[in-house]
Structure formats: C-alpha cells, structure tokens
Scaffold this motif. Structure first.
Motif, mmCIF file in Angstrom:
data_model
loop_
_atom_site.group_PDB
_atom_site.id
_atom_site.type_symbol
_atom_site.label_atom_id
_atom_site.label_comp_id
_atom_site.label_asym_id
_atom_site.label_seq_id
_atom_site.Cartn_x
_atom_site.Cartn_y
_atom_site.Cartn_z
ATOM 1 N N GLY A 195 -4.686 1.246 9.533
ATOM 2 C CA GLY A 195 -4.571 1.585 8.127
ATOM 3 C C GLY A 195 -3.319 2.349 7.770
ATOM 4 N N TYR A 196 -2.655 2.916 8.761
ATOM 5 C CA TYR A 196 -1.447 3.677 8.459
ATOM 6 C C TYR A 196 -0.341 2.781 7.907
ATOM 7 C CZ TYR A 196 -3.469 7.688 10.884
ATOM 8 O OH TYR A 196 -4.265 8.739 11.251
ATOM 9 N N ALA A 197 -0.240 1.548 8.438
ATOM 10 C CA ALA A 197 0.760 0.618 7.922
ATOM 11 C C ALA A 197 0.479 0.275 6.468
ATOM 12 C CB ALA A 197 0.783 -0.657 8.774
ATOM 13 N N ALA A 198 -0.785 0.108 6.120
ATOM 14 C CA ALA A 198 -1.131 -0.181 4.730
ATOM 15 C C ALA A 198 -0.795 0.985 3.817
ATOM 16 C CB ALA A 198 -2.621 -0.526 4.628
ATOM 17 N N ILE A 199 -1.017 2.198 4.287
ATOM 18 C CA ILE A 199 -0.682 3.378 3.484
ATOM 19 C C ILE A 199 0.820 3.455 3.258
ATOM 20 C CG2 ILE A 199 -0.754 5.892 3.409
ATOM 21 C CD1 ILE A 199 -3.321 5.751 5.097
ATOM 22 N N GLU A 200 1.594 3.201 4.331
ATOM 23 C CA GLU A 200 3.049 3.218 4.194
ATOM 24 C C GLU A 200 3.529 2.121 3.243
ATOM 25 O OE1 GLU A 200 6.946 4.542 4.860
ATOM 26 O OE2 GLU A 200 4.982 5.447 5.276
ATOM 27 N N LEU A 201 2.914 0.955 3.333
ATOM 28 C CA LEU A 201 3.275 -0.132 2.422
ATOM 29 C C LEU A 201 2.940 0.232 0.984
ATOM 30 C CD1 LEU A 201 4.284 -2.979 1.915
ATOM 31 C CD2 LEU A 201 1.997 -3.827 2.470
ATOM 32 N N CYS A 202 1.825 0.923 0.785
ATOM 33 C CA CYS A 202 1.453 1.347 -0.567
ATOM 34 C C CYS A 202 2.426 2.387 -1.105
ATOM 35 C CB CYS A 202 0.024 1.891 -0.565
ATOM 36 S SG CYS A 202 -0.596 2.333 -2.196
ATOM 37 N N HIS A 210 -4.656 -4.981 -3.773
ATOM 38 C CA HIS A 210 -4.775 -5.369 -2.358
ATOM 39 C C HIS A 210 -4.930 -4.145 -1.468
ATOM 40 C CE1 HIS A 210 -3.820 -9.545 -3.289
ATOM 41 N NE2 HIS A 210 -2.809 -9.110 -4.033
ATOM 42 N N PHE A 211 -4.241 -3.048 -1.800
ATOM 43 C CA PHE A 211 -4.402 -1.825 -1.008
ATOM 44 C C PHE A 211 -5.815 -1.281 -1.157
ATOM 45 C CE2 PHE A 211 -4.153 2.874 -0.827
ATOM 46 C CZ PHE A 211 -3.815 3.000 0.516
ATOM 47 N N ALA A 212 -6.342 -1.310 -2.389
ATOM 48 C CA ALA A 212 -7.708 -0.829 -2.599
ATOM 49 C C ALA A 212 -8.705 -1.657 -1.797
ATOM 50 C CB ALA A 212 -8.048 -0.867 -4.087
ATOM 51 N N ARG A 213 -8.574 -2.968 -1.857
ATOM 52 C CA ARG A 213 -9.499 -3.826 -1.100
ATOM 53 C C ARG A 213 -9.358 -3.597 0.402
ATOM 54 N NH1 ARG A 213 -12.009 -7.572 -4.178
ATOM 55 N NH2 ARG A 213 -11.107 -8.147 -6.200
ATOM 56 N N PHE A 214 -8.128 -3.407 0.865
ATOM 57 C CA PHE A 214 -7.923 -3.185 2.293
ATOM 58 C C PHE A 214 -8.601 -1.892 2.741
ATOM 59 C CE2 PHE A 214 -5.623 -1.188 5.759
ATOM 60 C CZ PHE A 214 -5.544 -2.209 6.703
ATOM 61 N N MET A 215 -8.386 -0.786 1.997
ATOM 62 C CA MET A 215 -8.932 0.512 2.411
ATOM 63 C C MET A 215 -10.452 0.542 2.304
ATOM 64 S SD MET A 215 -6.245 1.900 3.456
ATOM 65 C CE MET A 215 -6.884 3.507 3.902
ATOM 66 N N LEU A 216 -11.018 -0.234 1.392
ATOM 67 C CA LEU A 216 -12.469 -0.281 1.284
ATOM 68 C C LEU A 216 -13.109 -0.894 2.529
ATOM 69 C CD1 LEU A 216 -12.993 -1.359 -2.455
ATOM 70 C CD2 LEU A 216 -13.453 0.868 -1.427
ATOM 71 N N ARG A 217 -12.334 -1.725 3.250
ATOM 72 C CA ARG A 217 -12.859 -2.351 4.465
ATOM 73 C C ARG A 217 -12.575 -1.531 5.716
ATOM 74 N NH1 ARG A 217 -10.471 -6.980 1.827
ATOM 75 N NH2 ARG A 217 -12.082 -8.337 0.935
ATOM 76 N N VAL A 218 -11.798 -0.444 5.577
ATOM 77 C CA VAL A 218 -11.476 0.386 6.746
ATOM 78 C C VAL A 218 -12.679 1.268 7.064
ATOM 79 C CG1 VAL A 218 -9.988 2.223 7.623
ATOM 80 C CG2 VAL A 218 -9.023 0.386 6.226
#
Length: 757
Positions: A195-202, A210-218
């Motif tokens: 999830g750190y890569a997604a946070i950096e991308l956000c 897409h970030f919200a949907r990704f973090m909801l699945r973490v």
C-alpha cells in the motif's frame, strides 16, 4: 589620391608574395607569415574536430530517435538483432552500432530485454533479469534517454513484479508519467503491494476514486501504516472517499459503507470526515459505532470539531449528523462551549449567517447557553465577548419574538425568519439561551444603558387583545413562557396582576374582607409559627382564599377587633419575621451579607418534619406575593434564582461564600505544578455544628486528584454542591409549597431582581 593608395597596396602584396630574399626589408614580415599559417592550421583542425563531434552527436540522436519511435510503436517483442539492425541503418556498420549502444545507451538494451521477456509471460526469467539489472533500469528511468511511454511500462512492470521499493525510489522522478498512468498503476498494485506505493502515487497524482477503492481492499488499514504520517494519509484517503461518494455513492454496497465507516472512525479527523460520516450513517441507518467513538474519545471529537474551521457547509453537515441521531447532549455542547475562547461559537455563528440551518442553530444555542452559565465573569465581561453577546442577542431576540408573538396572538405568520425554526427543539434551545443571558444580565448588567438588552421595540406596542388573552390563559402563552424578556416589564406586571385577580375571583377571594367568606384562624401571640403551621399548612392551595386572623394574647384572651385586612397583614409580617429568622427557628441561615438561604443542617434542628416546614414557608411567601403583602425578607439571590427555575453557577458562589469563591478562582490561574503540593481531591468538607464530614463530588472522588487539566470541572462541581446539591431537599420542598399558591407561569415573567423588588 585613391589611385596612389591602390598602387601602394599592390606593391605591398607583391613584396609579401615574392620568394627572393632581400628584395625589400620590412620589419616583422616573416613572423606575420608564420603566424598566419598557424592560425589557419588550427582553425582547420578545430573544424575537423567539431565536425567529428557533430557527427557522433547526430548518430546518437538518430539512434535515440529510432529507439524511441520503436518503443512508442510498442514493438516490445523484437530481439536484440532487430534493434541492432535498425541502429546499423543509420550508422556506418554493425560494429559501430554496438559500440554506440555500449557507450551511450547500454541500459536501453537491458531494459528492452526485460520488457520483451516480461511481456511474453516468462515471469521467472524476467524476475531474474529484473533482480540483476534493477540498478541500471532505475538509473535509466531517472534519465532523459527513455520516452515517457517506455518509462510508464517500466513502472507498471515494477509494480507487477511486486517491487514496491523501486516504485517509491523512482516515482517522484517521473511525476508526469505517474499521473498519466495512475489508473493502470492502481490496477497493477492490487494484491501485489502493501500500500505504500499507492500512497506515494496518490501524493503525486492527487486523490482519486482508484486510490479509495485500493485502500478499502487493504487489510488492517490504517493500523498497519502506524509508521506513516497518519494525518497526511487521512487527508488523502478522505478526499478520495469523498470523490468516490460523489461519483458513485449510490452504487456502494453496505459492506463497502461499513468498511468506510470503520476506517473513517479509526483515522484522525479531517475536513471531509463529517461529509463522509453523514452519508455513511444515513445509508446504513446505524449510529452505534460512531456514537461510541464520539462519547468515549474526547480527543477525536475535539479534532473533528477543529477540522470544521470556518466552512459553513461543514458546520451545517456536522449539526445534521448530530441532530439526526439525537446526539446533541451536554458533553458535546460543553466541548464546544469551552473550545479555544469560544472560537467554535464564533465559527458556528458565522456559518449561521451564511446558511440557514435548524440543527446548527440548535447546536449553537445549546453550546452558547452552557458557555454563558460556566464562563467566569472576568472572561465573560470583556469588551470583545460582550460585543459578540450583543450581536447574537440582537439577532435572536427579534427572530424569536416574531415567531412566538404570532403563535401567542394568533396573528398571521410574517416572513421575518432568517433561520429555520421549524426544526424540533430549535425554538426551545434558542429560548433557553436568551433566558440564560437574561438571568446573567439581571445579576450583573452587560452595559450601563437604561434600555433592557433583550427587550424588543415592537413589543412595546403590544395590543390589549394580547394582554387580555394572556390573562385568560393564566400567563401560559408561548411568548411569556419562552421569551418574557422581549416584553416590557410594565406589560408583564399588568399581565401578572390580571392573572392573580382572575385567580382570586375563581377562588372566592375577590370579595371584600368585611364579608363572611374566607378561612378563620386563631393565633396565639407567643406561638405564631406553631399555630400558623398547625392551622394553615393543611390548607394547601386553599391559601389563595381570604385568611381571617384572631389573635390571642399571652393571657389567653382573644384580642378585640375585626380583621378587615390589617390584622392579616400584621400576622403575615410577624410570621415571616419569626419563621425566616436564623436565630429563632434555624430553618434559614444568613450569608456574610445578611441574605437568607435554607439551612443545610435543618434536619438536625427539626428531625421529623423539617421538609414539611419548608413547604409551609414556601406557601406563606407565595401567599404574601399573592395578596401583595410587602414583607422585608432579604432572600439570597442564588436562592431566588432557584424559585425562578434558573440554575446557579460558579459566579453565584460569591454571594454565598466570597472566600471560597476567591480560592476557586485561584485554582483557575494556578501553575500546573502547584496542584501536586495542594493535594486536593474531588471532595468537600461540611462543617456543621463543629463536626467535619467529607463528601465526594463524584463517585470515587476521594481517590481522584485535582490536576490542572480537570481543575475547571472541580471548580464547578464545588460550586454546584454548595449552591444546589447541599440544599436540594429544602429547596424542592420550599418551591413545592410556593407554587401551591403562585402559578409557575406567572413567575416566568420575572427575574430575581424584579421578583425581590
């Protein structure tokens, strides 16, 4: 002249060109010729060197152009020979192409090898190449040698390989590429990164669905990111969730909404918390989880309030959230009342000026009321606060007056309301706020102006129809019940006396004293209180009737004369003077200023019926007021406030015990370290009749120390105990007897000052 110059130049050139030595002697001629040859030679060499460099640069540029076009066309399945073949087409030979690749773009070939193998699904081999060439590819991504398309493919491939560290190292160097490929990158990260890569991308590309949907699945989000800046993470996630709700909120499942709710409650509050919580709780029809967090975590509630700022929509949404589930209680309003010197109150008031909201007006009124009750005089009577109080009262009194006047008189409602009073409880909350301001102004005026602060100019022209209707209803009309301060004092007095006269007529007390009606009592001069208690206490509400008195002297002889009203008044004066005297019966005590209040130790003086005696004295005082008998009775202001239904606070303690009031104010400004030396706990000591008895202010108060953080609570609990709890039984008994004679609705029109007068 020109011909001579031309001839002279011709002669000079001939001399320079001749090879015969000694033809002419010119100083420096030979050195000039030598320097000229050197300059020409060096210029030729420089031109050759620059041409060679230009040829190399052009070859390298053509190489990069061919390779970038190749990659842009996504010909990623080609082998090295095909690349070399295209490169050799723009160079002298295949060997030269290989040399150029090794000198200028050796990393390109490695990147292409990896992408070719990876795109063909040979993951094991690709992983081996990735681990071997990862450093070279990372340098290439940070350089300008690659096109954006290929850099994007490499970033996606790194995520697909699960190399989150590679993405974190290089994403900042490819911001534009990351932004353009954000959607594809989020899809590639799903299930492959923590999830750190997604946070950096956000952080690079900004909040997105897409970030919200990704973090909801973490799983275990946000607890597993405890080493990250949770406030920044909360901001990114909440903004993304808000976009998700605004774009496709209606299609979210209950499971997704519950997941959002759990995450939102766990994250530090942001400006989007209220919006998201409002939406989620409305859809789920569930309040328990959020209610537990709000009630048990004061820090979370404070941060949530602080995140609202000066945004009117945020405050309206916050009030809607609380009102929807009836969560506006003393705890939340107290936090708002004590928050940063009333900053939250000013923010709410500012929001009300821009957006009409019934729940927000109710929340503001309740919070402001509590602040009015508990704020110290030193803070309350500052010029800035009084200016704010004047602004609020000037707006609210007009709105409340017209709302209640139309309801009281039956007049057609006019469109005068600036705010929404239709919300249940809003009118009552506004009334309670203005009543609290009215009571505080009566104790200590807000200004030196003779004009009452809360009186409405339009109320001075109250119609006779309104007065007659108020008398007919026994003062129980909405305007006099909820906003008597808006009506002039003279009008209220007329209504009160009209109500008393009507009640006397109904009770048969309106006939002259010289008639035969009324209740006859015989009172011995030496036992006025005892005989009055025995004969009148049982009458209850019948005390409204005429009371006829026959006095019996100390010899047991009935005194001559007929009670035409004067004997009754004498009896009332004597009864009040004796029964309320601290030195005669001890039911009342006197403050240092000589004001009377119920004796907390009355149960020791009259163990069997002390409360019954207080009830009787309440009826006697009510009878004096009912029959307009003036009595000299210096009742303490804090006790009078109890009769009027007004609660006492710390500021009223000054009238009971000035020394205790000074000591408590010292605690407010004391240093934090000094509380350890004081050794205070949440207890008080009663010292009646020389016997010290410790009483707990809260359950377990004897073991709860007073600190700098809870000192305000301790101060108000001590004041509440001394002014309210300690004399609660006696006060309730007295009030019960008083209202047996006087209607409650009649006293709502008075303050403690006007009642005492």
């Amino acid at each position: 002249m020109s011909s001579h110059s031309s001839a002279r130049r011709t002669t000079v050139w001939k001399v320079f060109e001749t090879e015969k030595p000694g033809t002419i002697s010119l100083r420096g001629a030979s050195s000039v010729a030598t320097n000229s040859e050197n300059i020409l030679r060096r210029a030729r060499e420089e031109r050759s060197r620059r041409a060679e460099l230009r040829a190399q640069e052009q070859a390298a540029t053509r190489l990069q152009t061919v390779w970038r076009r190749y990659c842009d066309l996504l010909h990623l399945y080609s082998e090295h020979d095909q690349v070399l073949f295209q490169v050799s087409a723009v160079t002298d030979s295949r060997a030269t192409a290989e040399q150029l690749l090794s000198l200028h773009s050796g990393r390109l070939l490695r990147s292409l090898c990896f992408l070719t193998i990876f795109s063909r699904g040979r993951n094991c081999t690709a992983r081996i190449l990735w681990d071997e060439w990862r450093g070279s590819i990372s340098q290439l991504v940070r350089s300008v040698e690659l096109s954006n398309v290929v850099k994007s493919r490499i970033l996606v491939a790194s995520v697909l390989q699960g190399d989150e560290a590679f993405f974190l190292e290089n994403a900042r160097h490819c911001c534009i590429i990351a932004i353009r490929s954000a959607d594809e990158l989020y899809q590639a990260m799903q299930g492959r990164t923590v999830g750190y890569a997604a946070i950096e991308l956000c952080r690079i590309s900004g909040p997105s669905i897409h970030f919200a949907r990704f973090m909801l699945r973490v799983p275990n989000f946000p607890t597993q990111f405890s080493d990250y800046d949770l406030h920044e993470l909360a901001r990114l996630f909440m903004e993304s969730v808000r976009k998700l709700i605004e774009d496709c909120g209606t299609s979210l499942s209950d499971a997704s909404l519950e997941r959002i709710r759990d995450i939102v409650i766990a994250l530090p509050p942001t400006k989007d918390h209220v919006f998201v919580l409002n939406f989620v709780t409305h859809r789920l029809r569930s309040w328990e989880a959020l209610s537990v967090r709000l009630m048990n975590d004061e820090l979370f509630l404070r941060d949530l309030i602080q995140s609202l700022g000066w945004e009117p929509k945020s405050w309206s949404s916050f009030a809607d959230l609380l009102e929807k589930y009836e969560a506006i209680d003393t705890r939340i309003c107290s936090i708002l009342a004590f928050w940063h010197s009333r900053d939250c109150l000013r923010q709410m008031w500012n929001s009300l000026r821009f957006a009409s909201s019934g729940p927000l007006l109710k929340l503001f009124s309740e919070s402001f009321r509590i602040s009015t009750l508990v704020m110290d005089d030193d803070d309350f009577y500052t010029s800035s606060n009084l200016s704010f109080v004047s602004e609020v009262s000037a707006e609210l009194k007009e709105q409340l007056f017209w709302k209640l006047y139309n309801a009281s008189s039956g007049a057609r409602a006019l469109d005068r309301a600036l705010w929404d009073f239709a919300q249940p409880g809003t009118v009552q909350a506004t009334s309670r706020l203005l009543l609290a301001l009215w009571a505080r102004d009566a104790r200590r005026p807000f200004s030196t102006d003779s004009e009452p602060l809360l009186e409405v100019a339009a109320a001075r022209k109250a119609s006779e129809l309104f007065i007659r209707d108020s008398v007919r209803k026994g003062c129980d009309v909405p305007l006099l019940r909820m906003a008597p301060f808006t009506v002039p004092f003279e009008t209220r007095v007329r209504v009160f006396h009209g109500c008393v006269a009507a009640e006397k007529a109904r009770a048969g007390g309106g006939i002259s004293f010289f008639g035969m009606n009324g209740v006859w009592v015989t009172i011995r001069r030496n036992f006025i209180f005892e005989d009055a208690f025995a004969q009148l206490n049982s009458l209850g509400a019948r005390l409204r009737e005429n009371i006829r008195v026959k006095f019996v002297d100390e010899h047991g002889l009935e005194e001559a004369g007929v009670d035409g009203g004067g004997v009754f008044k004498e009896f009332m004066h004597q009864l009040v003077r004796l029964s309320f005297s601290p030195s005669h019966y001890g039911l009342f005590k006197a403050t240092d200023g000589g004001e009377l209040y119920p004796n907390p130790a009355s149960s020791v003086i009259a163990p069997t019926n002390h409360l019954e005696q207080f009830t009787f004295l309440g009826r006697i005082l009510g009878k004096a007021l009912y029959d307009a008998v003036l009595v000299d009775l210096p009742i303490a202001s804090f006790f009078l406030r109890k009769l009027l239904g007004i609660s006492n606070d710390l500021n009223d303690l000054r009238s009971l015990d000035p020394e205790l009031h000074r000591n408590l104010k010292f605690l407010r400004y004391a240093d934090a370290d000094s509380f350890v030396d004081l050794g205070l706990t949440f207890t008080v000591v009663d010292n009646d009749f020389g016997e010290a008895v410790e009483k707990e202010l809260v359950p377990g108060g004897s073991s709860l120390p007073v600190t700098w953080n809870n000192r305000l609570e301790y101060m108000h609990r001590v004041a509440d105990y001394r002014l309210n709890r300690r004399i609660k039984q006696q006060t309730m008994a007295f009030i019960s007897g008083f209202f047996d004679v006087i209607q409650k609705s009649g006293l709502r029109c008075s303050t403690s000052a006007s009642f005492a007068s």
